[in-house]
Design an enzyme around this catalytic site. Sequence first.
Site, PDB file in Angstrom:
ATOM      1  N   LYS A 126       7.592 -15.762   9.187  1.00 53.47           N
ATOM      2  CA  LYS A 126       6.974 -16.370  10.565  1.00 53.47           C
ATOM      3  C   LYS A 126       6.395 -15.363  11.369  1.00 53.47           C
ATOM      4  CE  LYS A 126       9.010 -14.499  13.524  1.00 53.47           C
ATOM      5  NZ  LYS A 126       9.259 -13.052  14.164  1.00 53.47           N
ATOM      6  N   ARG A 146       0.902  -1.212   0.159  1.00 57.79           N
ATOM      7  CA  ARG A 146       0.017  -0.091  -0.031  1.00 57.79           C
ATOM      8  C   ARG A 146       0.937   1.330   0.038  1.00 57.79           C
ATOM      9  NH1 ARG A 146      -2.874  -1.508   5.428  1.00 57.79           N
ATOM     10  NH2 ARG A 146      -0.743  -1.768   5.835  1.00 57.79           N
TER      11      ARG A 146
HETATM   12  P1  NAP Z   1       6.212  -4.064   9.295  1.00 64.51           P
HETATM   13  O1  NAP Z   1       7.350  -3.463   8.751  1.00 64.51           O
HETATM   14  O2  NAP Z   1       5.370  -3.458  10.250  1.00 64.51           O
HETATM   15  O3  NAP Z   1       5.127  -4.553   8.293  1.00 64.51           O
HETATM   16  C1  NAP Z   1       5.336  -5.161   7.112  1.00 64.51           C
HETATM   17  C2  NAP Z   1       4.433  -4.527   5.940  1.00 64.51           C
HETATM   18  O4  NAP Z   1       3.156  -5.348   6.111  1.00 64.51           O
HETATM   19  C3  NAP Z   1       4.058  -3.333   6.133  1.00 64.51           C
HETATM   20  O5  NAP Z   1       4.906  -2.574   5.133  1.00 64.51           O
HETATM   21  C4  NAP Z   1       2.525  -3.140   5.451  1.00 64.51           C
HETATM   22  O6  NAP Z   1       2.781  -3.048   4.050  1.00 64.51           O
HETATM   23  C5  NAP Z   1       2.115  -4.508   5.646  1.00 64.51           C
HETATM   24  N1  NAP Z   1       0.949  -4.513   6.549  1.00 64.51           N
HETATM   25  C6  NAP Z   1       0.895  -4.331   7.743  1.00 64.51           C
HETATM   26  N2  NAP Z   1      -0.282  -4.191   8.266  1.00 64.51           N
HETATM   27  C7  NAP Z   1      -1.153  -4.761   7.097  1.00 64.51           C
HETATM   28  C8  NAP Z   1      -2.575  -4.973   7.232  1.00 64.51           C
HETATM   29  N3  NAP Z   1      -3.396  -4.774   8.226  1.00 64.51           N
HETATM   30  N4  NAP Z   1      -2.996  -5.392   5.866  1.00 64.51           N
HETATM   31  C9  NAP Z   1      -2.305  -5.508   4.794  1.00 64.51           C
HETATM   32  N5  NAP Z   1      -0.594  -5.095   5.249  1.00 64.51           N
HETATM   33  C10 NAP Z   1      -0.298  -4.819   6.223  1.00 64.51           C
HETATM   34  O7  NAP Z   1       6.500  -5.495   9.907  1.00 64.51           O
HETATM   35  P2  NAP Z   1       7.971  -6.426   9.832  1.00 64.51           P
HETATM   36  O8  NAP Z   1       8.668  -6.259  10.665  1.00 64.51           O
HETATM   37  O9  NAP Z   1       8.548  -6.178   8.471  1.00 64.51           O
HETATM   38  O10 NAP Z   1       7.281  -7.833   9.972  1.00 64.51           O
HETATM   39  C11 NAP Z   1       6.633  -8.580   8.970  1.00 64.51           C
HETATM   40  C12 NAP Z   1       6.530 -10.082   9.227  1.00 64.51           C
HETATM   41  O11 NAP Z   1       8.022 -10.401   9.381  1.00 64.51           O
HETATM   42  C13 NAP Z   1       6.094 -10.428  10.916  1.00 64.51           C
HETATM   43  O12 NAP Z   1       5.374 -11.637  10.840  1.00 64.51           O
HETATM   44  C14 NAP Z   1       7.300 -10.668  11.693  1.00 64.51           C
HETATM   45  O13 NAP Z   1       7.557 -11.327  12.600  1.00 64.51           O
HETATM   46  C15 NAP Z   1       8.303 -11.196  10.318  1.00 64.51           C
HETATM   47  N6  NAP Z   1       9.544 -10.779  10.700  1.00 64.51           N
HETATM   48  C16 NAP Z   1      10.097  -9.567  11.133  1.00 64.51           C
HETATM   49  C17 NAP Z   1      11.629  -9.215  11.509  1.00 64.51           C
HETATM   50  C18 NAP Z   1      11.996  -7.741  11.837  1.00 64.51           C
HETATM   51  O14 NAP Z   1      13.095  -7.804  12.401  1.00 64.51           O
HETATM   52  N7  NAP Z   1      11.326  -6.959  11.555  1.00 64.51           N
HETATM   53  C19 NAP Z   1      12.424 -10.141  11.263  1.00 64.51           C
HETATM   54  C20 NAP Z   1      11.986 -11.496  10.848  1.00 64.51           C
HETATM   55  C21 NAP Z   1      10.767 -11.793  10.652  1.00 64.51           C
HETATM   56  P3  NAP Z   1       2.409  -1.991   3.290  1.00 64.51           P
HETATM   57  O15 NAP Z   1       2.159  -0.794   3.806  1.00 64.51           O
HETATM   58  O16 NAP Z   1       3.538  -2.235   2.262  1.00 64.51           O
HETATM   59  O17 NAP Z   1       0.994  -2.322   2.338  1.00 64.51           O
END
Ligand code: NAP
Length: 309
Positions: free
Chosen positions: A87, A34
């Site tokens: 995950k 988005r």
């Molecule tokens: P994030 O940056 O907060 O969110 C990832 C993307 O998800 C956002 O950019 C947004 O995408 C989309 N999103 C969020 N809420 C949404 C909704 N309600 N509907 C549709 N799209 C939505 O999160 P992240 O840290 O990357 O983590 C994402 C996943 O990766 C999680 O499950 C986390 O456990 C895993 N993970 C994270 C890390 C870390 O270090 N952060 C490490 C390993 C794994 P758009 O705005 O682009 O649409």
Amino acid sequence: MKIALVGIGKIAVDQHVPSLAASSDWTLDATVSRSGSVDGVASYTDLDSLLADRPEIRVVSLCLPPVPRFDYAAKLLKAGRHVMLEKPPGATLAECDALTRLAEENGLSLYATWHSREAAKVGVAKAWLADKTLRSLRVTWKEDVRRWHPNQDWIWEPGGMGVFDPGINALSIVTEILPVDIHLQKATLEVPENRQTPIAADLQFYHPTGADVTAVLNWRHEGEQTWQIEAVTDQGTLSLLDGGARIVVDGVENALQDDNPLSGEYPRLYAKMAALVKQGTSDMDLRPMMHVSDALALGRRVAIDPFYD
Ligand code: NAP
């Protein structure tokens, strides 16, 4: 193979995009987000447009938080696409089972990734433990949520899992390296009074031969960040440090060498996804998530002071 990435947030930018760029298996051909995009890659703001426009992209990797992930994954599987899940693979076990069935019915590959299992020393730890008698295993996962997840509101909402968002990484390693299954017996969860998910958890597990298996997860730890698993056995003590990147056996570092030629957690995940698609198989090991679900079901909640970012 062409692949699309959905959810261009922190982990997509930090890990998925560079791993795909370095991979000989994959070409990142489109993104769905988005708000975000990747330079030089076609971008869509919704999944339906990608599905309609790009029938030749057969594989999609989902980097969304757990709660919105099911709808995206189900739609992709119904549209005949192979799916790779960050995950945790979903917000609930039942929805993960539903995805498994959809993948089977449609003859597609579905991969519940656990990136910490691909840390450099996890494989050798598993091999070392295979013929030992475990006496105790202790997980210590202490990190500062303000440093690693600033302003990520979804982690505090129902389904966001709170401290189990990193803690499930530890559980993914434990379930990989132990030769037998364990299950949760007791948990204490500290939940800030203004939040829905725990900021700290103490876990105690049943082990079939009576080993003492425990975990301490703490997300408001400002000192040295600790991601450690210590296993005491009849033939010595093994410590996995830095989330599985380092190994120490009886005080000696690097006594055990990893022989996987591919280094890096996410490059290994994408190599596995390529193999699953080529073989026409899936990998949906839900054990780490089962332990989190059990902790949320069995855990004694203790309300603590409010938490603000
Ligand atoms: P994030 O940056 O907060 O969110 C990832 C993307 O998800 C956002 O950019 C947004 O995408 C989309 N999103 C969020 N809420 C949404 C909704 N309600 N509907 C549709 N799209 C939505 O999160 P992240 O840290 O990357 O983590 C994402 C996943 O990766 C999680 O499950 C986390 O456990 C895993 N993970 C994270 C890390 C870390 O270090 N952060 C490490 C390993 C794994 P758009 O705005 O682009 O649409």
